[in-house]
Design a protein around this motif. Sequence first.
Motif, PDB file in Angstrom:
ATOM      1  N   HIS A 123       2.329  10.174   9.408  1.00  0.00           N
ATOM      2  CA  HIS A 123       2.327   9.043  10.337  1.00  0.00           C
ATOM      3  C   HIS A 123       2.658   7.771   9.596  1.00  0.00           C
ATOM      4  O   HIS A 123       2.310   7.619   8.429  1.00  0.00           O
ATOM      5  CB  HIS A 123       0.954   8.902  10.991  1.00  0.00           C
ATOM      6  CG  HIS A 123       0.607  10.036  11.894  1.00  0.00           C
ATOM      7  ND1 HIS A 123      -0.148  11.098  11.478  1.00  0.00           N
ATOM      8  CD2 HIS A 123       0.928  10.273  13.173  1.00  0.00           C
ATOM      9  CE1 HIS A 123      -0.286  11.949  12.483  1.00  0.00           C
ATOM     10  NE2 HIS A 123       0.361  11.472  13.525  1.00  0.00           N
ATOM     11  N   GLU A 124       3.313   6.862  10.289  1.00  0.00           N
ATOM     12  CA  GLU A 124       3.489   5.526   9.712  1.00  0.00           C
ATOM     13  C   GLU A 124       2.196   4.763   9.916  1.00  0.00           C
ATOM     14  O   GLU A 124       1.426   5.066  10.826  1.00  0.00           O
ATOM     15  CB  GLU A 124       4.621   4.804  10.440  1.00  0.00           C
ATOM     16  CG  GLU A 124       5.972   5.122   9.866  1.00  0.00           C
ATOM     17  CD  GLU A 124       7.064   4.353  10.562  1.00  0.00           C
ATOM     18  OE1 GLU A 124       6.751   3.592  11.498  1.00  0.00           O
ATOM     19  OE2 GLU A 124       8.220   4.526  10.175  1.00  0.00           O
ATOM     20  N   ALA A 125       1.961   3.796   9.066  1.00  0.00           N
ATOM     21  CA  ALA A 125       0.778   2.958   9.278  1.00  0.00           C
ATOM     22  C   ALA A 125       1.199   1.499   9.176  1.00  0.00           C
ATOM     23  O   ALA A 125       0.902   0.806   8.214  1.00  0.00           O
ATOM     24  CB  ALA A 125      -0.297   3.291   8.267  1.00  0.00           C
TER      25      ALA A 125
ATOM     26  N   GLU B  74       4.485   3.589  17.598  1.00  0.00           N
ATOM     27  CA  GLU B  74       5.188   4.051  16.389  1.00  0.00           C
ATOM     28  C   GLU B  74       4.226   4.749  15.438  1.00  0.00           C
ATOM     29  O   GLU B  74       4.561   5.751  14.814  1.00  0.00           O
ATOM     30  CB  GLU B  74       5.822   2.856  15.655  1.00  0.00           C
ATOM     31  CG  GLU B  74       6.848   2.088  16.460  1.00  0.00           C
ATOM     32  CD  GLU B  74       8.270   2.535  16.165  1.00  0.00           C
ATOM     33  OE1 GLU B  74       8.423   3.544  15.471  1.00  0.00           O
ATOM     34  OE2 GLU B  74       9.204   1.873  16.664  1.00  0.00           O
ATOM     35  N   ASN B  75       3.023   4.176  15.342  1.00  0.00           N
ATOM     36  CA  ASN B  75       2.043   4.743  14.415  1.00  0.00           C
ATOM     37  C   ASN B  75       1.517   6.098  14.872  1.00  0.00           C
ATOM     38  O   ASN B  75       1.013   6.871  14.072  1.00  0.00           O
ATOM     39  CB  ASN B  75       0.867   3.786  14.236  1.00  0.00           C
ATOM     40  CG  ASN B  75       1.249   2.590  13.397  1.00  0.00           C
ATOM     41  OD1 ASN B  75       2.254   2.627  12.688  1.00  0.00           O
ATOM     42  ND2 ASN B  75       0.468   1.535  13.477  1.00  0.00           N
ATOM     43  N   LYS B  76       1.615   6.335  16.176  1.00  0.00           N
ATOM     44  CA  LYS B  76       1.078   7.594  16.701  1.00  0.00           C
ATOM     45  C   LYS B  76       2.085   8.739  16.593  1.00  0.00           C
ATOM     46  O   LYS B  76       1.717   9.906  16.688  1.00  0.00           O
ATOM     47  CB  LYS B  76       0.685   7.412  18.170  1.00  0.00           C
ATOM     48  CG  LYS B  76      -0.619   6.675  18.348  1.00  0.00           C
ATOM     49  CD  LYS B  76      -0.893   6.468  19.813  1.00  0.00           C
ATOM     50  CE  LYS B  76      -2.242   5.821  20.041  1.00  0.00           C
ATOM     51  NZ  LYS B  76      -2.357   5.378  21.434  1.00  0.00           N
ATOM     52  N   ILE B  77       3.344   8.379  16.447  1.00  0.00           N
ATOM     53  CA  ILE B  77       4.388   9.401  16.400  1.00  0.00           C
ATOM     54  C   ILE B  77       4.245  10.246  15.137  1.00  0.00           C
ATOM     55  O   ILE B  77       3.975   9.726  14.054  1.00  0.00           O
ATOM     56  CB  ILE B  77       5.781   8.728  16.404  1.00  0.00           C
ATOM     57  CG1 ILE B  77       6.010   8.029  17.729  1.00  0.00           C
ATOM     58  CG2 ILE B  77       6.874   9.743  16.131  1.00  0.00           C
ATOM     59  CD1 ILE B  77       7.314   7.291  17.788  1.00  0.00           C
ATOM     60  N   GLY B  78       4.423  11.566  15.287  1.00  0.00           N
ATOM     61  CA  GLY B  78       4.425  12.440  14.120  1.00  0.00           C
ATOM     62  C   GLY B  78       5.827  12.483  13.532  1.00  0.00           C
ATOM     63  O   GLY B  78       6.815  12.507  14.269  1.00  0.00           O
ATOM     64  N   ARG B  79       5.894  12.432  12.210  1.00  0.00           N
ATOM     65  CA  ARG B  79       7.220  12.413  11.591  1.00  0.00           C
ATOM     66  C   ARG B  79       7.357  13.535  10.570  1.00  0.00           C
ATOM     67  O   ARG B  79       6.430  13.806   9.808  1.00  0.00           O
ATOM     68  CB  ARG B  79       7.458  11.064  10.890  1.00  0.00           C
ATOM     69  CG  ARG B  79       7.505   9.926  11.859  1.00  0.00           C
ATOM     70  CD  ARG B  79       7.367   8.579  11.162  1.00  0.00           C
ATOM     71  NE  ARG B  79       7.008   7.544  12.135  1.00  0.00           N
ATOM     72  CZ  ARG B  79       7.904   6.928  12.901  1.00  0.00           C
ATOM     73  NH1 ARG B  79       9.181   7.208  12.798  1.00  0.00           N
ATOM     74  NH2 ARG B  79       7.503   6.025  13.765  1.00  0.00           N
ATOM     75  N   THR B  80       8.522  14.178  10.568  1.00  0.00           N
ATOM     76  CA  THR B  80       8.859  15.111   9.485  1.00  0.00           C
ATOM     77  C   THR B  80      10.094  14.531   8.818  1.00  0.00           C
ATOM     78  O   THR B  80      10.554  13.439   9.186  1.00  0.00           O
ATOM     79  CB  THR B  80       9.162  16.510  10.037  1.00  0.00           C
ATOM     80  OG1 THR B  80      10.337  16.430  10.835  1.00  0.00           O
ATOM     81  CG2 THR B  80       8.019  17.054  10.886  1.00  0.00           C
ATOM     82  N   ALA B  81      10.648  15.273   7.860  1.00  0.00           N
ATOM     83  CA  ALA B  81      11.783  14.739   7.114  1.00  0.00           C
ATOM     84  C   ALA B  81      12.947  14.360   8.033  1.00  0.00           C
ATOM     85  O   ALA B  81      13.589  13.344   7.852  1.00  0.00           O
ATOM     86  CB  ALA B  81      12.237  15.754   6.068  1.00  0.00           C
ATOM     87  N   ARG B  82      13.201  15.178   9.048  1.00  0.00           N
ATOM     88  CA  ARG B  82      14.388  14.947   9.869  1.00  0.00           C
ATOM     89  C   ARG B  82      14.079  14.583  11.316  1.00  0.00           C
ATOM     90  O   ARG B  82      14.983  14.167  12.035  1.00  0.00           O
ATOM     91  CB  ARG B  82      15.275  16.212   9.879  1.00  0.00           C
ATOM     92  CG  ARG B  82      15.619  16.745   8.491  1.00  0.00           C
ATOM     93  CD  ARG B  82      16.727  15.893   7.886  1.00  0.00           C
ATOM     94  NE  ARG B  82      17.940  15.976   8.665  1.00  0.00           N
ATOM     95  CZ  ARG B  82      18.810  16.969   8.571  1.00  0.00           C
ATOM     96  NH1 ARG B  82      18.607  17.963   7.738  1.00  0.00           N
ATOM     97  NH2 ARG B  82      19.900  16.964   9.312  1.00  0.00           N
TER      98      ARG B  82
END
Lengths: 609, 156
Positions: free
Chosen positions: A43-45, A245-253
């Motif tokens: 996650h972004e913080a 934005e902070n709640k979104i899960g992110r992987t490499a792509r």
Amino acid sequence: MAIVKMKKISVVALKEDGDRILDTLERLGAVEIDRCEEKGVTHEAVSDADVESRLRQTEKAASEIKKYIRGKPENKPEKNSVQLAEDILSALAHRQKLIDEINRIKLSVSALEPYRELDVPIGTRKSAHVRFKTGFIPGDIDKEELVKISPLAHFEIITKARGRTYIWTAFMGNINDKLLSLGFMEEKAAVNVLTSEWINEQGQKIASLEEKLKMLDRKLEEYGKRISELSVIPLLREKERIDAENKIGRTARTVIITGYVPAADSERVKKELTGAYVEISEPGDDAPVMFKNNAFAAPVEDITGTYSMPSADDIDPNPIMAVFYYLFFGMMFSDAGYGLLMIIACGYMGFIKKNKMQKMMRMFFFCGISTTFWGLMYGSFFGNAVTSVAETFFGKSIALKPLWIDPTGEPLTLLIFSIALGFIQIIVGLSIKFYMQARRGRYFEAVFDTGSWIIALLGICITAVGVVAPMVQKVGMAVMIIGFVMLILTQGRDKKNIFAKLFGGIISLYDITSYISDILSYSRLMALGLATGVIAQVINILGSLGGKSVVGVLMFAAVFVIGHAMNFAINMLGAYVHTNRLQYVEFYSKFYEGGGRKFIPFGAYYRDL
Amino acid sequence: MNYGLFFALLGAALAVGVAGMGSAKGVGIASEAAAGVITEEPDKFGKLLVLQLLPGTQGLYGLIISVMVLLNVGILGGTAPESAVQGLTYLAACLPMAIGGYFSAASQGRVCVTGVHIVAKRPEESSKAIVSASLVELYALLAFIVSFLMVINIGA
């Protein structure tokens, strides 16, 4: 007419599409985003501290600048200019500085004002052989007395003012002690020009500062015209966006957005989210909830919401509660005049003029209709205003006949009616509980725990009604006893041995006290209804004391307006508070579990504006 | 003039006076607490006003009872009580309102003070604070009903 069905939604998209997807979701305003808890995502913080501080600045600037607004500014709440907020705040700070400076100078001028006539600068403290002092002695003192202090001193009395004697002295040797014993206070200002000149100088300074102040005020008025640029909405939006934005899960792509969407909107949302993989699935028990009701029941949704949002097991109580809410409010406020005022004011605010409180105003609109209805039933129109005016000013006796009952004449009937309504609401509440338990397949609980009480209360009800006919009363007694026996037999069913079972059953009958206290609580329907009417009558009595004359009419008008305005405010507050209480404490406690979370979709707030 | 009227008026005075004392006390402490919050956050005035006013109703109930008595004993209507006992009956009828009103208003005031703290910290929960205060109000209402029933039935 129910709790809206929710679906769980997961959106998987390529990283570079993330912003576009969020834009779409914000525009749709139909999806609540929750924190993505898929495995292996990061996650972004991003901190929202910066937005917060801009928000505070804007709010402060907007509230301060209101004082400088002349006329009505254009209302375009869409822009936010941080520059403007900063400018306003710095201008205000500058303004405060100027004011402080002016005050400081004025203070020092006023301190030296008594020395205006002195023809020596105050700052001159000595010459080659002689020393000088300037200052004042409290009280009225004559030159003769001063001369006694020392033969080597010369005294001038400059002026006598403010209960002080201002003096100047030239002396040799030491006269300090003697002066001090008179209470002498030396003026130590370092002013090396004549006092009168100095005061003129300061006056010019003040004038120039005040000129600056005026210019600043004009500037602030200019800023005031741009108040529409101080909207907090863009900032709130920015903050919500950061949060999302902070709640979104992110992987490499990829980015993964999870959340909830009302079932009805899910297909539309899916279609709009092009270029992303969207999965709609059944939600768990922790899904947020949203009400959807018709125009009659929707206004009370917020009343339920403040108590608690429904849990996954609850039904939507609003449609049933709305009926009781309007009914009870009307009975407690119960004045046709007040009701009409509510219909007009709240009808306008609720349906015609757009504003934030529309939902609440609609609720009071319906309450107003009910209030008017009950006012007519009780024969109350601004109390007994009709009778009062007719008797005082026209010498006739006309009365607005109550359609049903005169509350002060037959309070007991009204009390019984109120209690009966209480019975009805509580039995309705228990029936809903019965339905909810049966729906979940808990038939034992539904029939034994809830059903027995419904039967017992109905029995009590029939017995009470049956006072008129002994036959009915017997039936009532029988029903009541069936209910109690059911309770005794079943309420101890969790216990192990037979005695404990029986004991548990008997103990459960003790709950009757809580039912009785709940039902008696409805006596407030009568008490508050009575209060509105009687106070209104008292106001009319006071107003008509002036008799039939011009003064009398004026006095009546004044007392009428002020008195009824106060009665309206206080009793409307009372009716509102006690109606809420009856719903919360007596009604909802019977069946409503609550504890749900309100559905707050991403972007919806701004969509509505 | 006899003692009957005196006792009846004493009752009316107690109903409005003592219940009013309670309300004054309750509204007073609630308003003091509210003033503290308003200095910091003037926007909350509306929500706080409700809490400030709630303990005020007892005084109004007292007024109603008082006026009902005056309407019966020849001050605003009706006829003066003939005997001291009849006057004392009115006095007795006023006591529930005076006593119940005083104590419920005073303790409702304290509940409202805590309600003010709720509004200060969590304004969205203000309706819960209001409901808590209305729990106390019930007892004033009960007293009011009893006094009311007594007063109107003495004359009958």
